[in-house]
Design an enzyme around this catalytic site. Structure first.
Site, PDB file in Angstrom:
ATOM      1  CG  HIS A  45      -6.661 -13.035  95.903  1.00 53.22           C
ATOM      2  ND1 HIS A  45      -7.252 -11.796  95.856  1.00 53.22           N
ATOM      3  CD2 HIS A  45      -5.583 -12.903  96.711  1.00 53.22           C
ATOM      4  CE1 HIS A  45      -6.541 -10.953  96.594  1.00 53.22           C
ATOM      5  NE2 HIS A  45      -5.517 -11.612  97.123  1.00 53.22           N
ATOM      6  CB  THR A  48     -10.289 -21.381 101.866  1.00 48.92           C
ATOM      7  OG1 THR A  48      -9.157 -20.749 102.481  1.00 48.92           O
ATOM      8  CG2 THR A  48      -9.910 -22.777 101.433  1.00 48.92           C
ATOM      9  NE  ARG A  49     -12.470 -14.413 100.469  1.00 47.94           N
ATOM     10  CZ  ARG A  49     -11.185 -14.413 100.104  1.00 47.94           C
ATOM     11  NH1 ARG A  49     -10.413 -15.446 100.424  1.00 47.94           N
ATOM     12  NH2 ARG A  49     -10.655 -13.413  99.447  1.00 47.94           N
ATOM     13  CE  LYS A 262      -7.341 -17.769 103.707  1.00 51.61           C
ATOM     14  NZ  LYS A 262      -8.231 -17.872 102.535  1.00 51.61           N
ATOM     15  CG  HIS A 267     -11.314  -4.309 110.730  1.00 50.64           C
ATOM     16  ND1 HIS A 267     -11.678  -3.964 109.460  1.00 50.64           N
ATOM     17  CD2 HIS A 267     -12.463  -4.585 111.380  1.00 50.64           C
ATOM     18  CE1 HIS A 267     -13.007  -4.008 109.359  1.00 50.64           C
ATOM     19  NE2 HIS A 267     -13.501  -4.386 110.500  1.00 50.64           N
ATOM     20  CB  CYS A 311      -6.852 -10.194 100.577  1.00 47.26           C
ATOM     21  SG  CYS A 311      -8.424 -10.556  99.795  1.00 47.26           S
ATOM     22  CE  LYS A 344     -19.750 -16.000 105.414  1.00 48.36           C
ATOM     23  NZ  LYS A 344     -19.203 -14.617 105.379  1.00 48.36           N
TER      24      LYS A 344
HETATM   25  C1  LIG Z   1      -8.466 -11.572 103.451  1.00 53.05           C
HETATM   26  C2  LIG Z   1      -9.926 -11.701 103.187  1.00 53.05           C
HETATM   27  C3  LIG Z   1     -10.648 -12.712 103.800  1.00 53.05           C
HETATM   28  C4  LIG Z   1     -12.020 -12.833 103.583  1.00 53.05           C
HETATM   29  N1  LIG Z   1     -12.686 -13.865 104.162  1.00 53.05           N
HETATM   30  C5  LIG Z   1     -13.993 -14.049 103.865  1.00 53.05           C
HETATM   31  C6  LIG Z   1     -14.649 -15.210 104.321  1.00 53.05           C
HETATM   32  O1  LIG Z   1     -14.051 -16.069 104.955  1.00 53.05           O
HETATM   33  N2  LIG Z   1     -15.958 -15.385 103.990  1.00 53.05           N
HETATM   34  C7  LIG Z   1     -16.625 -14.466 103.243  1.00 53.05           C
HETATM   35  O2  LIG Z   1     -17.815 -14.669 102.984  1.00 53.05           O
HETATM   36  N3  LIG Z   1     -16.009 -13.355 102.769  1.00 53.05           N
HETATM   37  C8  LIG Z   1     -14.718 -13.139 103.066  1.00 53.05           C
HETATM   38  N4  LIG Z   1     -14.048 -12.048 102.576  1.00 53.05           N
HETATM   39  C9  LIG Z   1     -14.793 -11.050 101.814  1.00 53.05           C
HETATM   40  C10 LIG Z   1     -15.040 -11.458 100.402  1.00 53.05           C
HETATM   41  O3  LIG Z   1     -13.917 -12.106  99.871  1.00 53.05           O
HETATM   42  C11 LIG Z   1     -15.426 -10.225  99.609  1.00 53.05           C
HETATM   43  O4  LIG Z   1     -16.591  -9.662 100.209  1.00 53.05           O
HETATM   44  C12 LIG Z   1     -15.718 -10.537  98.157  1.00 53.05           C
HETATM   45  O5  LIG Z   1     -14.638 -11.218  97.580  1.00 53.05           O
HETATM   46  C13 LIG Z   1     -15.981  -9.238  97.412  1.00 53.05           C
HETATM   47  O6  LIG Z   1     -16.193  -9.518  96.039  1.00 53.05           O
HETATM   48  P1  LIG Z   1     -16.336  -8.330  95.000  1.00 53.05           P
HETATM   49  O7  LIG Z   1     -16.873  -8.924  93.758  1.00 53.05           O
HETATM   50  O8  LIG Z   1     -17.063  -7.190  95.652  1.00 53.05           O
HETATM   51  O9  LIG Z   1     -14.828  -7.799  94.784  1.00 53.05           O
HETATM   52  P2  LIG Z   1     -13.728  -8.387  93.760  1.00 53.05           P
HETATM   53  O10 LIG Z   1     -13.775  -9.857  93.724  1.00 53.05           O
HETATM   54  O11 LIG Z   1     -12.443  -7.695  94.075  1.00 53.05           O
HETATM   55  O12 LIG Z   1     -14.262  -7.929  92.346  1.00 53.05           O
HETATM   56  C14 LIG Z   1     -14.295  -6.595  91.887  1.00 53.05           C
HETATM   57  C15 LIG Z   1     -13.793  -6.649  90.472  1.00 53.05           C
HETATM   58  O13 LIG Z   1     -14.067  -5.440  89.798  1.00 53.05           O
HETATM   59  C16 LIG Z   1     -12.972  -5.176  88.940  1.00 53.05           C
HETATM   60  N5  LIG Z   1     -13.016  -3.748  88.599  1.00 53.05           N
HETATM   61  C17 LIG Z   1     -13.034  -2.722  89.456  1.00 53.05           C
HETATM   62  N6  LIG Z   1     -13.036  -1.536  88.797  1.00 53.05           N
HETATM   63  C18 LIG Z   1     -13.003  -1.851  87.478  1.00 53.05           C
HETATM   64  C19 LIG Z   1     -12.970  -1.058  86.294  1.00 53.05           C
HETATM   65  N7  LIG Z   1     -12.953   0.276  86.339  1.00 53.05           N
HETATM   66  N8  LIG Z   1     -12.959  -1.682  85.105  1.00 53.05           N
HETATM   67  C20 LIG Z   1     -12.985  -3.045  85.036  1.00 53.05           C
HETATM   68  N9  LIG Z   1     -12.983  -3.840  86.126  1.00 53.05           N
HETATM   69  C21 LIG Z   1     -13.000  -3.249  87.337  1.00 53.05           C
HETATM   70  C22 LIG Z   1     -11.781  -5.575  89.777  1.00 53.05           C
HETATM   71  O14 LIG Z   1     -10.610  -5.749  89.037  1.00 53.05           O
HETATM   72  C23 LIG Z   1     -12.282  -6.847  90.425  1.00 53.05           C
HETATM   73  O15 LIG Z   1     -11.966  -8.001  89.676  1.00 53.05           O
HETATM   74  C24 LIG Z   1     -12.677 -11.895 102.761  1.00 53.05           C
HETATM   75  C25 LIG Z   1     -11.948 -10.883 102.122  1.00 53.05           C
HETATM   76  C26 LIG Z   1     -10.577 -10.794 102.325  1.00 53.05           C
HETATM   77  C27 LIG Z   1      -9.815  -9.708 101.629  1.00 53.05           C
END
Ligand SMILES: Cc1cc2nc3c(=O)[nH]c(=O)nc-3n(C[C@H](O)[C@H](O)[C@H](O)COP(=O)(O)OP(=O)(O)OC[C@H]3O[C@@H](n4cnc5c(N)ncnc54)[C@H](O)[C@@H]3O)c2cc1C
Length: 378
Positions: A45, A48-49, A262, A267, A311, A344
């Site tokens: 969330h 933007t990324r 933004k 870390h 986040c 991304k």
């Molecule tokens: C501040 C910040 C800035 C970032 N900037 C960048 C950027 O500029 N460019 C870039 O490429 N990446 C960036 N990233 C990294 C990127 O956003 C993440 O790598 C990516 O969003 C990870 O996605 P995900 O699907 O692994 O996690 P999530 O999107 O968190 O999805 C995991 C999902 O699993 C669900 N879940 C977990 N356990 C269970 C369960 N037991 N039962 C049901 N549902 C469950 C959770 O509720 C969640 O919705 C950034 C991250 C952050 C925090």
């Protein structure tokens, strides 16, 4: 009991893309998400990324990035909406520092068009930046922004149109391997499937205990400030950036989607947290850390605070992704440890996870860098 071809555990950034790619390949698929779709408790969330093609982290990511750009554009056409905003991008740092060396290495190995700009040239072309004289930038024209919330919505919508099923507000409590397939128990019901795809983000190690020390959630804080000279922070004259400095690694965006410049620090305060118990509010030190970077390198953006958000990163020990089959159960695959740079890649990760589930492996890319086996497991 309905039996599915595949279940996707976690419908966030990666899970929504996996759901779509599985549905697109004819699978009867169920996505289970513990919160409402598009929630703010995980990693995907904040409007933007950054997306960038020159990849300082490792050149092995570049082929995946090229595919990700293609898939983002395909999804824009499918959804009829914009998900990718190209602003150009800069990797910035000391002239012989890690950031510049890494970025140039990926450009040279993969023939990526780029320009090296000194601090004066950066200030002339992009006056929102105020770099010290010993810094330089690799400017790459394909850098830009992807829109995380809209990406989840478009992937889920496209998957639903292909008859995928999605259950929000339903938490997976446990899963077990059963007769070559899987059984998944939630706080609502129990489901069976041939394959399980785990895309649980910061909760990865709850779903796969072997990931305990390999996918560590870390609290991050972001700020949006009101620039003193807003015309210097619009997408036309302000490329996205990653910046290595003596005070840490910063990243930021032009004003887009919501008001404000933004800005974040990788870390942020090195805080390992439990995603179910972390502090989602802010302390004075959270803002102070970010203000120091803005005051030093973006003085024209150092106006009042408009918004802050927390986040979660999910860090692997070497900060490269974990994309693999489960070490004991090949019918289970996982995408974890995105270490703050995964978004991304979401559509290409979705495609890879569909390969794992349907073909039992992924022959189209060299995924050696991302194997679970590179780590000693607990
Ligand atoms: C501040 C910040 C800035 C970032 N900037 C960048 C950027 O500029 N460019 C870039 O490429 N990446 C960036 N990233 C990294 C990127 O956003 C993440 O790598 C990516 O969003 C990870 O996605 P995900 O699907 O692994 O996690 P999530 O999107 O968190 O999805 C995991 C999902 O699993 C669900 N879940 C977990 N356990 C269970 C369960 N037991 N039962 C049901 N549902 C469950 C959770 O509720 C969640 O919705 C950034 C991250 C952050 C925090």
């Amino acid at each position: 009991m309905t039996r599915y071809d595949s279940i996707v555990l976690g419908v966030g950034g990666m899970g929504s893309a996996a759901l779509y790619h599985l549905a697109r390949r004819g699978q009867r698929v169920l996505g289970i998400e513990q919160f409402s779709l598009g929630h703010e408790f995980g990693s995907s969330h904040g409007v933007t990324r950054i997306i960038r093609l020159a990849y300082a982290e490792h050149p092995s990511y570049v082929p995946l990035l090229r595919r990700a750009y293609e898939l983002w554009r395909e999804m824009e056409a499918t959804a009829g909406e914009r998900l990718l905003v190209i602003t150009g991008g800069m990797d910035i740092g000391p002239v012989n520092g890690e950031m510049l060396r890494g970025s140039l290495r990926s450009c040279h190995e993969h023939g990526i068009a780029h320009q090296v700009l000194d601090a004066n040239e950066v200030a002339r072309r992009f006056p929102g930046y105020s770099l010290s004289a010993d810094m330089a930038a690799v400017y790459q024209q394909d850098g830009g922004i992807v829109l995380p919330e809209r990406s989840i919505v478009t992937h889920v919508t496209a998957a639903l149109a292909l008859d995928a099923e999605v259950h929000g507000c339903e938490r997976v409590l446990e899963w077990s391997a059963k007769g070559g397939g899987v059984e998944v128990r939630t706080d609502h019901a129990t489901y069976r499937a041939d394959r399980l795809v785990i895309t649980a983000g910061p909760w990865a190690s709850q779903a796969v205990p072997q990931l305990k020390s390999l996918a560590a959630p870390e609290r991050q804080v972001l700020i949006w400030t009101q620039p003193l000279r807003p015309e210097r922070f619009v997408p036309e004259v302000f490329p996205i950036f990653n910046m290595e400095t003596p005070e840490g690694r910063y990243y930021g965006f032009p004003i887009y989607g919501v008001p404000g410049f933004k800005f974040g620090r990788f870390h942020h305060r090195d805080e390992q947290v439990d995603p179910d118990r972390m502090n989602r509010g802010f302390e004075a030190e959270d803002e102070a850390i970010l203000r120091r970077g803005i005051a030093r390198y973006f003085p024209d953006a150092n106006g009042p605070t408009l918004a802050m958000k927390t986040c979660l990163f999910t860090n692997s020990p070497d900060e490269h992704f974990i994309l693999d089959l489960h070490p004991e159960f090949p019918q289970v695959s996982m995408a974890a440890g995105f270490s703050g740079h995964g978004f991304k890649f979401a559509p290409v990760i979705g495609e890879i996870m569909a390969d794992f589930a349907i073909e039992g492996g992924c022959g189209r890319w060299d995924l050696e860098l991302f194997r679970l086996g590179r780590f000693k497991m607990a």
